[in-house]
Scaffold this active site. Structure first.
Site, short mmCIF file in Angstrom:
data_model
loop_
_atom_site.label_atom_id
_atom_site.label_comp_id
_atom_site.label_asym_id
_atom_site.label_seq_id
_atom_site.Cartn_x
_atom_site.Cartn_y
_atom_site.Cartn_z
N ASP A 111 33.14 38.43 49.04
CA ASP A 111 33.22 38.09 47.62
C ASP A 111 32.63 36.68 47.42
O ASP A 111 32.93 35.76 48.18
CB ASP A 111 34.68 38.14 47.16
CG ASP A 111 34.81 38.18 45.65
OD1 ASP A 111 35.31 39.19 45.13
OD2 ASP A 111 34.42 37.19 44.98
N ILE A 112 31.83 36.55 46.37
CA ILE A 112 31.15 35.27 46.12
C ILE A 112 32.13 34.19 45.63
O ILE A 112 31.84 32.99 45.73
CB ILE A 112 29.99 35.47 45.12
CG1 ILE A 112 28.94 34.38 45.27
CG2 ILE A 112 30.48 35.54 43.68
CD1 ILE A 112 27.65 34.68 44.54
N ASN A 141 41.05 47.00 41.21
CA ASN A 141 41.27 46.75 39.78
C ASN A 141 40.51 47.85 39.03
O ASN A 141 39.29 47.92 39.11
CB ASN A 141 40.74 45.37 39.39
CG ASN A 141 41.49 44.24 40.09
OD1 ASN A 141 42.68 44.36 40.35
ND2 ASN A 141 40.79 43.16 40.42
N GLN A 152 39.52 44.55 36.05
CA GLN A 152 38.19 44.90 36.56
C GLN A 152 37.11 44.17 35.76
O GLN A 152 37.07 44.26 34.53
CB GLN A 152 37.97 46.42 36.48
CG GLN A 152 36.66 46.87 37.11
CD GLN A 152 36.50 48.40 37.10
OE1 GLN A 152 37.30 49.11 36.50
NE2 GLN A 152 35.47 48.88 37.76
N GLU A 153 36.26 43.46 36.47
CA GLU A 153 35.16 42.74 35.82
C GLU A 153 33.81 43.37 36.14
O GLU A 153 32.91 43.36 35.31
CB GLU A 153 35.17 41.27 36.25
CG GLU A 153 36.35 40.52 35.64
CD GLU A 153 36.43 39.07 36.07
OE1 GLU A 153 35.60 38.63 36.89
OE2 GLU A 153 37.36 38.39 35.58
N HIS A 190 35.38 49.31 43.37
CA HIS A 190 35.39 48.52 44.61
C HIS A 190 36.81 48.16 44.98
O HIS A 190 37.66 47.98 44.11
CB HIS A 190 34.56 47.24 44.47
CG HIS A 190 34.98 46.38 43.30
ND1 HIS A 190 34.59 46.66 42.01
CD2 HIS A 190 35.75 45.27 43.23
CE1 HIS A 190 35.10 45.76 41.19
NE2 HIS A 190 35.83 44.91 41.91
N HIS A 200 39.18 45.31 47.04
CA HIS A 200 39.21 43.96 47.60
C HIS A 200 40.10 43.99 48.84
O HIS A 200 41.18 44.59 48.80
CB HIS A 200 39.88 42.98 46.63
CG HIS A 200 39.20 42.80 45.32
ND1 HIS A 200 38.52 41.65 44.99
CD2 HIS A 200 39.11 43.60 44.22
CE1 HIS A 200 38.04 41.75 43.75
NE2 HIS A 200 38.40 42.93 43.26
P1 5GP Z 1 36.94 42.78 39.85
O1 5GP Z 1 37.61 41.78 38.97
O2 5GP Z 1 35.92 43.60 39.11
O3 5GP Z 1 37.94 43.64 40.60
O4 5GP Z 1 36.23 41.96 40.98
C1 5GP Z 1 34.87 41.69 40.99
C2 5GP Z 1 34.64 40.72 42.13
O5 5GP Z 1 33.27 40.67 42.37
C3 5GP Z 1 35.12 39.30 41.84
O6 5GP Z 1 36.08 38.89 42.80
C4 5GP Z 1 33.84 38.47 41.92
O7 5GP Z 1 34.02 37.21 42.51
C5 5GP Z 1 32.92 39.36 42.74
N1 5GP Z 1 31.51 39.21 42.41
C6 5GP Z 1 30.95 39.21 41.16
N2 5GP Z 1 29.62 39.06 41.24
C7 5GP Z 1 29.33 38.96 42.57
C8 5GP Z 1 28.10 38.79 43.28
O8 5GP Z 1 27.00 38.69 42.73
N3 5GP Z 1 28.19 38.74 44.62
C9 5GP Z 1 29.37 38.86 45.29
N4 5GP Z 1 29.34 38.80 46.62
N5 5GP Z 1 30.55 39.02 44.66
C10 5GP Z 1 30.52 39.07 43.30
#
Ligand code: 5GP
Length: 135
Positions: free
Chosen positions: A29-30, A85, A92-93, A98, A100
């Site tokens: 994760d970035i 999420n 979820q963003e 996916h 984590h």
């Molecule tokens: P969500 O909130 O959708 O469950 O988590 C999305 C995750 O993707 C976040 O923890 C965010 O830091 C990670 N993320 C978003 N854009 C990128 C990216 O371009 N590269 C990587 N490695 N992680 C990303």
């Protein structure tokens, strides 16, 4: 439009990859919650977990299991949360399914903070409601 994870999968956006199969990829994760925070992503872009092909979820789980073991071992057998999420209200963003894997130590903030006991009656009612939708 392709999700940011699809762009990572096709290689047009860089990532720090751990491993991949024909159907899944794991990369860091970035914006990690902890060192080793890893994302497990099916290559087929689907927004919501329940909309995935059941066979693909089985494959994803096998991959997740393998990567989780490696992440934990890499930090001395550290504890970890596996989180998905699903939908905006669930946090979820990135609208591409996916998981984590997030390493947790004594100093990590606790999840499930906002809880209260439910009566058996309440739980029975909830279970009945969920069972109606099983197929
Ligand atoms: P969500 O909130 O959708 O469950 O988590 C999305 C995750 O993707 C976040 O923890 C965010 O830091 C990670 N993320 C978003 N854009 C990128 C990216 O371009 N590269 C990587 N490695 N992680 C990303």
């Amino acid at each position: 439009m392709a999700s940011i994870f699809s762009k990572i999968i096709e290689g047009s956006i860089p990532s720090v990859k751990i491993d991949e199969t024909e159907n899944e990829i794991a990369f860091l994760d970035i914006m990690p919650c902890a060192e080793g925070h890893t994302l497990i992503v099916p290559k087929k872009e689907v927004e919501r977990f329940e909309d995935m092909d059941p066979q693909d979820t089985a494959s994803l789980m096998v991959f997740l299991h393998r990567i989780a073991k490696a992440v934990s071992s890499a930090f001395g057998g550290v504890d970890y949360n596996v989180i998905l999420n699903n939908g905006v209200q669930a946090g979820q963003e990135v609208m591409h399914v996916h998981y984590h894997i997030i390493p947790r130590t004594e100093r990590s903030s606790r999840m499930f903070g906002n809880r209260k006991n439910a009566s058996t009656e309440e739980l029975q009612k909830t279970a009945e409601q969920i069972r109606k939708f099983l197929n």
